[in-house]
Design an enzyme around this catalytic site. Structure first.
Site, PDB file in Angstrom:
ATOM      1  CE  LYS A 114      -4.237  -2.096   1.420  1.00  0.00           C
ATOM      2  NZ  LYS A 114      -5.567  -1.934   1.938  1.00  0.00           N
ATOM      3  CE  LYS A 193      -5.825  -6.804  -3.768  1.00  0.00           C
ATOM      4  NZ  LYS A 193      -6.074  -5.916  -2.706  1.00  0.00           N
ATOM      5  CE  LYS A 196     -13.190  -2.218  -1.139  1.00  0.00           C
ATOM      6  NZ  LYS A 196     -11.999  -2.376  -0.306  1.00  0.00           N
TER       7      LYS A 196
HETATM    8  N1  AQP Z   1      -8.292  -7.995  -6.949  1.00  0.00           N
HETATM    9  C1  AQP Z   1      -8.844  -8.843  -6.084  1.00  0.00           C
HETATM   10  N2  AQP Z   1      -9.062 -10.129  -6.438  1.00  0.00           N
HETATM   11  C2  AQP Z   1      -9.622 -11.006  -5.569  1.00  0.00           C
HETATM   12  N3  AQP Z   1     -10.001 -10.666  -4.317  1.00  0.00           N
HETATM   13  C3  AQP Z   1      -9.795  -9.394  -3.934  1.00  0.00           C
HETATM   14  N4  AQP Z   1     -10.057  -8.746  -2.785  1.00  0.00           N
HETATM   15  C4  AQP Z   1      -9.665  -7.454  -2.897  1.00  0.00           C
HETATM   16  N5  AQP Z   1      -9.153  -7.229  -4.113  1.00  0.00           N
HETATM   17  C5  AQP Z   1      -9.221  -8.413  -4.787  1.00  0.00           C
HETATM   18  C6  AQP Z   1     -10.668  -9.370  -1.638  1.00  0.00           C
HETATM   19  O1  AQP Z   1     -11.742  -8.528  -1.260  1.00  0.00           O
HETATM   20  C7  AQP Z   1     -11.717  -8.334   0.143  1.00  0.00           C
HETATM   21  C8  AQP Z   1     -11.503  -6.838   0.317  1.00  0.00           C
HETATM   22  O2  AQP Z   1     -11.000  -6.535   1.489  1.00  0.00           O
HETATM   23  P1  AQP Z   1     -10.766  -5.051   1.914  1.00  0.00           P
HETATM   24  O3  AQP Z   1     -11.812  -4.167   1.374  1.00  0.00           O
HETATM   25  O4  AQP Z   1     -10.659  -5.067   3.382  1.00  0.00           O
HETATM   26  O5  AQP Z   1      -9.353  -4.601   1.389  1.00  0.00           O
HETATM   27  P2  AQP Z   1      -8.432  -4.807   0.177  1.00  0.00           P
HETATM   28  O6  AQP Z   1      -8.027  -6.231  -0.013  1.00  0.00           O
HETATM   29  O7  AQP Z   1      -7.315  -3.862   0.365  1.00  0.00           O
HETATM   30  O8  AQP Z   1      -9.380  -4.410  -1.029  1.00  0.00           O
HETATM   31  P3  AQP Z   1      -9.100  -3.468  -2.202  1.00  0.00           P
HETATM   32  O9  AQP Z   1     -10.243  -3.588  -3.142  1.00  0.00           O
HETATM   33  O10 AQP Z   1      -7.729  -3.674  -2.781  1.00  0.00           O
HETATM   34  O11 AQP Z   1      -9.219  -2.058  -1.548  1.00  0.00           O
HETATM   35  P4  AQP Z   1      -8.167  -0.904  -1.269  1.00  0.00           P
HETATM   36  O12 AQP Z   1      -7.948  -0.249  -2.597  1.00  0.00           O
HETATM   37  O13 AQP Z   1      -8.817  -0.004  -0.315  1.00  0.00           O
HETATM   38  O14 AQP Z   1      -6.920  -1.517  -0.741  1.00  0.00           O
HETATM   39  C9  AQP Z   1     -10.616  -9.212   0.703  1.00  0.00           C
HETATM   40  O15 AQP Z   1     -11.116 -10.461   1.121  1.00  0.00           O
HETATM   41  C10 AQP Z   1      -9.696  -9.414  -0.477  1.00  0.00           C
HETATM   42  O16 AQP Z   1      -9.016 -10.650  -0.448  1.00  0.00           O
END
Ligand code: AQP
Length: 328
Positions: A114, A193, A196
């Site tokens: 991140k 990856k 969001k």
């Molecule tokens: N690209 C992905 N492919 C498969 N699974 C994914 N997850 C996230 N991105 C992918 C799964 O969705 C859940 C999201 O968890 P989160 O919202 O707590 O945080 P994250 O993993 O950091 O999600 P993002 O979308 O990448 O958000 P940001 O941009 O805020 O960091 C988890 O179960 C993750 O495995």
């Protein structure tokens, strides 16, 4: 009935990676599990500075959980709640942080990822896995469904629970985690990856025209139409496979079209069109439900009220035992 806990951050619009890697499993599990699914609003503060945006995203995640198929009215054991409605998790996070070696946080890869992608290196981001552990342990779940990228955080949770139990006696159940059978990390339109907050996501609720435009933007190489292509190296195919499933006939058929050559060869535009159609087909019900939910705020409020009450009941018990154990 096994108890399950999971949650997503309201750090932006949910995307098809969140669905395929996480929410789809929650929906499948609700028939025979007790589900605690929350919106990780405290966690989103590590990346969101605008209060109106946080409020709107938090509400939207609840609506999208329901649109994707979580259904507390059909499954009374499904509870959806906001993290801020169980503020005791921050106290639990403190208790856990006092037994967590700093070196354990140093090793967390999502923090490094991140930072590398531009998030500010706050203490909150650094200790993010501890708050996540508190969320999980606060409702004493048996099982945590996760995407591949979250496995390390669950290992940290299990380890912290064991350390705490070792130091203070048995307070926490050690939760198992469950990876979706063919779980994949879905790439975004840039091949990294899908996330969001990185501007590379595909939102399955977009209107058709902008959705198609977005999919047509997915980065591909310049292999000519008549040359065979390796599906496994193509972002479009990886997204398709992640959503449809590895062994789905549509995935196998698309892979064959990638490998064809000469006059049978397929251009990336056709693969993108196939992905667009798959998304519209897969999310047809969810898209319709989402519109209905947006027009029924009273129902969404009730879901959250009931969910908070169910979570409070579990959390109150765990936090009382944890406080007693440490001597507070
Ligand atoms: N690209 C992905 N492919 C498969 N699974 C994914 N997850 C996230 N991105 C992918 C799964 O969705 C859940 C999201 O968890 P989160 O919202 O707590 O945080 P994250 O993993 O950091 O999600 P993002 O979308 O990448 O958000 P940001 O941009 O805020 O960091 C988890 O179960 C993750 O495995």
């Amino acid at each position: 009935m096994k108890r399950v806990l999971s949650g997503l951050q309201p750090s932006g619009q949910l995307h098809i990676g969140n669905y395929a890697g996480a929410i789809r499993q929650f929906v499948d599990m609700q028939a025979d599990h007790e589900m605690f699914v929350f919106v990780a609003s405290y966690h989103a503060l590590t990346s969101t500075r605008d209060p109106d945006v946080l409020r709107a995203n938090t509400r939207q995640v609840v609506i999208d959980y329901l649109a994707f198929g979580l259904d507390p009215s059909a499954h009374p054991n499904t509870h959806i709640y906001l993290q801020q409605d169980v503020p005791q998790v921050t106290e639990l996070a403190w208790l856990l942080s006092c037994i967590c070696p700093k070196s354990q946080m140093d090793k967390a890869t999502t923090y490094k990822d991140k930072i590398a992608r531009g998030l500010s290196a706050s203490v909150g981001l650094y200790t993010y896995p501890i708050l996540q552990a508190a969320d999980i342990l606060s409702v004493n779940p048996d099982l945590v469904p996760v995407g591949k990228d979250q496995v390390q955080h669950i290992e940290i949770t299990r380890d912290l629970a064991q350390k705490f139990n070792h130091a203070y006696g048995d307070v926490f159940k050690i939760p198992a985690y469950k990876l979706q059978d063919d779980a994949e990390v879905l790439p975004g339109i840039d091949g990294q990856k899908m996330s969001k907050s990185y501007g590379n996501d595909i939102d399955p609720f977009m209107d058709e025209k902008p959705l198609r435009k977005r999919i047509m933007k997915i980065k591909t190489d310049s292999t000519p139409v008549e040359d065979p292509k390796d599906p496994d190296n193509c972002t479009v195919f990886q997204i398709f496979r992640g959503l449809a499933g590895r062994n789905d006939p549509r995935t196998l058929d698309l892979a064959n079209r990638y490998r064809a050559s000469g006059s049978q060869g397929m251009g990336y535009g056709n693969a993108k069109q196939a992905l667009y159609e798959l998304i519209l087909d897969h999310f047809a019900d969810a898209r319709k439900r989402r519109t209905e939910l947006i027009n029924d705020p009273g129902y969404v409020d009730k879901v959250l009220k009931d969910g908070a009450a169910a979570a409070q009941e579990k959390v109150a018990d765990v936090i009382t035992r944890a406080r007693q154990a440490v001597g507070l």
